[in-house]
Design a protein around this motif. Structure first.
Motif, PDB file in Angstrom:
ATOM      1  N   HIS A 107      11.949  -4.422   6.317  1.00  0.00           N
ATOM      2  CA  HIS A 107      12.204  -5.437   5.284  1.00  0.00           C
ATOM      3  C   HIS A 107      13.167  -4.843   4.270  1.00  0.00           C
ATOM      4  CE1 HIS A 107      10.445  -8.442   2.113  1.00  0.00           C
ATOM      5  NE2 HIS A 107      11.592  -8.855   2.606  1.00  0.00           N
ATOM      6  N   ASP A 108      14.326  -5.437   4.176  1.00  0.00           N
ATOM      7  CA  ASP A 108      15.343  -4.964   3.230  1.00  0.00           C
ATOM      8  C   ASP A 108      15.600  -3.468   3.371  1.00  0.00           C
ATOM      9  OD1 ASP A 108      15.695  -7.514   2.169  1.00  0.00           O
ATOM     10  OD2 ASP A 108      14.189  -7.218   0.601  1.00  0.00           O
ATOM     11  N   GLY A 109      15.733  -3.025   4.620  1.00  0.00           N
ATOM     12  CA  GLY A 109      16.097  -1.637   4.884  1.00  0.00           C
ATOM     13  C   GLY A 109      14.966  -0.636   4.820  1.00  0.00           C
ATOM     14  N   LYS A 110      13.730  -1.108   4.613  1.00  0.00           N
ATOM     15  CA  LYS A 110      12.590  -0.204   4.510  1.00  0.00           C
ATOM     16  C   LYS A 110      11.506  -0.577   5.517  1.00  0.00           C
ATOM     17  CE  LYS A 110      14.170   2.003   0.836  1.00  0.00           C
ATOM     18  NZ  LYS A 110      14.507   3.454   0.853  1.00  0.00           N
ATOM     19  N   MET A 111      10.674   0.415   5.851  1.00  0.00           N
ATOM     20  CA  MET A 111       9.460   0.153   6.613  1.00  0.00           C
ATOM     21  C   MET A 111       8.278   0.652   5.792  1.00  0.00           C
ATOM     22  SD  MET A 111       9.838   2.943   9.692  1.00  0.00           S
ATOM     23  CE  MET A 111      10.737   4.477   9.448  1.00  0.00           C
TER      24      MET A 111
ATOM     25  N   ASP B   4       2.487  10.050  -0.269  1.00  0.00           N
ATOM     26  CA  ASP B   4       3.880   9.742   0.040  1.00  0.00           C
ATOM     27  C   ASP B   4       4.234  10.009   1.500  1.00  0.00           C
ATOM     28  OD1 ASP B   4       4.250   8.996  -2.581  1.00  0.00           O
ATOM     29  OD2 ASP B   4       5.086  10.942  -3.197  1.00  0.00           O
ATOM     30  N   ASP B   5       3.436  10.823   2.190  1.00  0.00           N
ATOM     31  CA  ASP B   5       3.727  11.167   3.582  1.00  0.00           C
ATOM     32  C   ASP B   5       2.892  10.365   4.573  1.00  0.00           C
ATOM     33  OD1 ASP B   5       5.611  13.098   2.847  1.00  0.00           O
ATOM     34  OD2 ASP B   5       4.064  14.653   2.640  1.00  0.00           O
ATOM     35  N   ASP B   6       2.143   9.390   4.104  1.00  0.00           N
ATOM     36  CA  ASP B   6       1.227   8.672   4.989  1.00  0.00           C
ATOM     37  C   ASP B   6       1.967   7.873   6.049  1.00  0.00           C
ATOM     38  OD1 ASP B   6      -1.429   7.655   5.740  1.00  0.00           O
ATOM     39  OD2 ASP B   6      -0.573   5.734   5.114  1.00  0.00           O
ATOM     40  N   GLU B   7       1.436   7.899   7.282  1.00  0.00           N
ATOM     41  CA  GLU B   7       1.953   7.098   8.389  1.00  0.00           C
ATOM     42  C   GLU B   7       0.833   6.340   9.105  1.00  0.00           C
ATOM     43  OE1 GLU B   7       5.121   9.108  10.784  1.00  0.00           O
ATOM     44  OE2 GLU B   7       4.617  10.846   9.552  1.00  0.00           O
ATOM     45  N   LEU B   8      -0.360   6.341   8.543  1.00  0.00           N
ATOM     46  CA  LEU B   8      -1.503   5.660   9.163  1.00  0.00           C
ATOM     47  C   LEU B   8      -1.728   4.262   8.611  1.00  0.00           C
ATOM     48  CD1 LEU B   8      -4.211   8.479   9.348  1.00  0.00           C
ATOM     49  CD2 LEU B   8      -2.914   7.500  11.240  1.00  0.00           C
ATOM     50  N   GLY B   9      -1.330   4.016   7.385  1.00  0.00           N
ATOM     51  CA  GLY B   9      -1.568   2.712   6.786  1.00  0.00           C
ATOM     52  C   GLY B   9      -3.045   2.396   6.716  1.00  0.00           C
ATOM     53  N   THR B  10      -3.406   1.173   7.092  1.00  0.00           N
ATOM     54  CA  THR B  10      -4.781   0.708   6.932  1.00  0.00           C
ATOM     55  C   THR B  10      -5.774   1.410   7.857  1.00  0.00           C
ATOM     56  OG1 THR B  10      -4.319  -1.126   8.441  1.00  0.00           O
ATOM     57  CG2 THR B  10      -4.112  -1.549   6.063  1.00  0.00           C
ATOM     58  N   LEU B  11      -5.296   2.193   8.810  1.00  0.00           N
ATOM     59  CA  LEU B  11      -6.231   2.998   9.603  1.00  0.00           C
ATOM     60  C   LEU B  11      -6.957   4.012   8.722  1.00  0.00           C
ATOM     61  CD1 LEU B  11      -4.346   3.687  12.965  1.00  0.00           C
ATOM     62  CD2 LEU B  11      -6.192   2.058  12.519  1.00  0.00           C
ATOM     63  N   ASN B  12      -6.415   4.287   7.537  1.00  0.00           N
ATOM     64  CA  ASN B  12      -7.112   5.162   6.590  1.00  0.00           C
ATOM     65  C   ASN B  12      -8.449   4.579   6.150  1.00  0.00           C
ATOM     66  OD1 ASN B  12      -5.333   7.575   5.725  1.00  0.00           O
ATOM     67  ND2 ASN B  12      -3.881   5.866   5.683  1.00  0.00           N
ATOM     68  N   PHE B  13      -8.636   3.279   6.310  1.00  0.00           N
ATOM     69  CA  PHE B  13      -9.913   2.665   5.945  1.00  0.00           C
ATOM     70  C   PHE B  13     -11.037   3.043   6.914  1.00  0.00           C
ATOM     71  CE2 PHE B  13      -7.266  -0.889   3.919  1.00  0.00           C
ATOM     72  CZ  PHE B  13      -7.490  -0.438   2.627  1.00  0.00           C
TER      73      PHE B  13
ATOM     74  N   ASN C  73       0.804  -1.225   0.000  1.00  0.00           N
ATOM     75  CA  ASN C  73       0.000   0.000   0.000  1.00  0.00           C
ATOM     76  C   ASN C  73       0.839   1.277   0.000  1.00  0.00           C
ATOM     77  OD1 ASN C  73      -2.636  -1.100  -0.023  1.00  0.00           O
ATOM     78  ND2 ASN C  73      -2.508  -1.556   2.169  1.00  0.00           N
ATOM     79  N   TRP C  74       2.131   1.166  -0.288  1.00  0.00           N
ATOM     80  CA  TRP C  74       2.990   2.341  -0.289  1.00  0.00           C
ATOM     81  C   TRP C  74       2.480   3.357  -1.316  1.00  0.00           C
ATOM     82  CZ3 TRP C  74       8.694   0.149  -0.253  1.00  0.00           C
ATOM     83  CH2 TRP C  74       8.846  -0.697   0.860  1.00  0.00           C
ATOM     84  N   GLY C  75       2.274   4.575  -0.856  1.00  0.00           N
ATOM     85  CA  GLY C  75       1.802   5.652  -1.724  1.00  0.00           C
ATOM     86  C   GLY C  75       0.299   5.676  -1.929  1.00  0.00           C
ATOM     87  N   ARG C  76      -0.409   4.663  -1.464  1.00  0.00           N
ATOM     88  CA  ARG C  76      -1.866   4.599  -1.683  1.00  0.00           C
ATOM     89  C   ARG C  76      -2.579   5.799  -1.075  1.00  0.00           C
ATOM     90  NH1 ARG C  76      -5.600  -0.787  -0.575  1.00  0.00           N
ATOM     91  NH2 ARG C  76      -7.621   0.137  -1.149  1.00  0.00           N
ATOM     92  N   TRP C  77      -2.109   6.241   0.090  1.00  0.00           N
ATOM     93  CA  TRP C  77      -2.722   7.394   0.752  1.00  0.00           C
ATOM     94  C   TRP C  77      -1.760   8.586   0.792  1.00  0.00           C
ATOM     95  CZ3 TRP C  77      -3.207   2.414   3.099  1.00  0.00           C
ATOM     96  CH2 TRP C  77      -4.466   1.827   2.935  1.00  0.00           C
TER      97      TRP C  77
ATOM     98  N   MET D 143       1.539  -3.834   3.698  1.00  0.00           N
ATOM     99  CA  MET D 143       0.161  -3.367   3.780  1.00  0.00           C
ATOM    100  C   MET D 143       0.001  -2.138   4.669  1.00  0.00           C
ATOM    101  SD  MET D 143      -1.762  -7.055   4.161  1.00  0.00           S
ATOM    102  CE  MET D 143      -3.252  -6.267   4.757  1.00  0.00           C
ATOM    103  N   GLY D 144       0.877  -2.011   5.683  1.00  0.00           N
ATOM    104  CA  GLY D 144       0.664  -0.962   6.680  1.00  0.00           C
ATOM    105  C   GLY D 144      -0.475  -1.307   7.618  1.00  0.00           C
TER     106      GLY D 144
END
Length: 314
Positions: free
Chosen positions: A119-123, A23-32, A17-21, A266-267
């Motif tokens: 995962h591989d240096g990313k979150m 580029d600055d999103d930090e909520l992930g699936t809480l956006n649902f 879900n990267w970029g779905r909400w 998924m976030g």
């Protein structure tokens, strides 16, 4: 479908879900969780019954020192015995009790922040793992989980199967999640928070050292459940186990591979060590497996997890 690293890589890419909400999103699936979803959840309160889903925060918890985690340490720094001994010195007969609590934020009933897994240096959302340093998480910290209210759904897997508990190593796949929904008369959809009971906590809680509950083998979600979680667009997932997914892990040499899909790609907000037994008994008694769930984390800027006292309201 063979469970291997190729499947893991496929799921990580397919359900990212990267970029779905943004580029600055930090909520992930809480956006649902929308205002309409919160209003829907409020409408589920019909009986005025409230269930705390928190395991007590004390020295009797499940932690054994694995991963360095220990149970909460509660200490008194001022007491009534100080007062009656005359050592406090406050005027007009005034006395006070005060205390402290030392704890690992993932040591009991808790949410994982999206900064908890890499995962591989990313979150989540492509942020560099280096943004989490000795000062805490500059991105994806638990402070983003300060308002969490939605429709909650309990899936009581042992009850569906007619057993007291699931055994360690039992993997819960999509078909069994669907079977539980049908048995409980519920559907799971966008913005829901899904609670999955395995009975593992109830079985081990009164055994010495919790019989290896924390960091040991346990029942839990299969990697093959990833499409079910993603396609239903759930906002959060919580279980009564220490790590949500099945142990031993399904891919040889891996560690918690489903977390790489859920949290990093998924976030998805993931909770563990939730006390679901009293709620499960009530749901079985009245046949109602949906409720309002209120479960904000503590506002701890930069933290990668948080204890909480979730409330299921029916």
């Amino acid at each position: 479908m063979e469970i291997n690293t190729d499947l893991l890589d496929t799921f990580c890419a397919r359900y990212r879900n990267w970029g779905r909400w943004g580029d600055d999103d930090e909520l992930g699936t809480l956006n649902f969780i929308t205002p309409a979803k919160i209003a829907e959840a409020a409408g589920l309160v019909r009986q005025g019954k409230v269930f705390s889903l928190q395991l007590p925060l004390d020295g009797n918890g499940p932690q054994t020192g694995a991963f360095g985690r220990v149970n909460a340490v509660h200490q008194m720094v001022a007491t009534g015995t100080d007062h009656v001994a005359g050592t406090q010195g406050w005027p007009m007969g005034w006395g006070v009790a005060d205390d402290t609590l030392f704890l690992f934020l993932q040591g009991g009933t808790q949410w994982d922040a999206l900064a908890h897994i890499f995962h591989d240096g990313k979150m989540y959302n492509g942020y560099d793992a280096g943004l989490v340093d000795s000062r805490g998480a500059a991105r994806n910290g638990i402070e983003n989980v300060k308002t969490v209210v939605s429709r909650g759904v309990l899936l009581d897997i042992p009850r569906v199967l007619g057993v007291d508990h699931l055994e360690p190593g039992f993997a819960i796949g999509a078909d069994l999640l669907d079977e539980a929904c049908e048995a409980h008369g519920v559907e799971v959809g966008t913005g829901d928070m899904v609670l999955i009971r395995t009975g593992d906590m109830a079985r081990r809680r009164d055994l010495p050292g919790w019989d290896g509950y924390s960091a040991g083998d346990s029942p839990g979600l299969s990697l093959l459940a990833a499409p079910w979680l993603a396609e239903r667009e759930i906002a959060a997932l919580a279980t009564d186990t220490w790590g949500a997914e099945v142990r031993p892990n399904e891919i040889d040499g891996s560690f918690q591979p489903l977390h790489l899909v859920m949290v990093v790609s998924m976030g998805l907000l993931v909770g563990e060590i939730w006390h679901l037994d009293e709620l499960a008994e009530d749901c079985a008694a009245d046949g109602v497996y949906e409720f309002q769930l209120v479960a904000p984390g503590l506002v701890i800027p930069g933290a990668v997890g948080s204890p909480l006292n979730p409330q299921a309201i029916k």
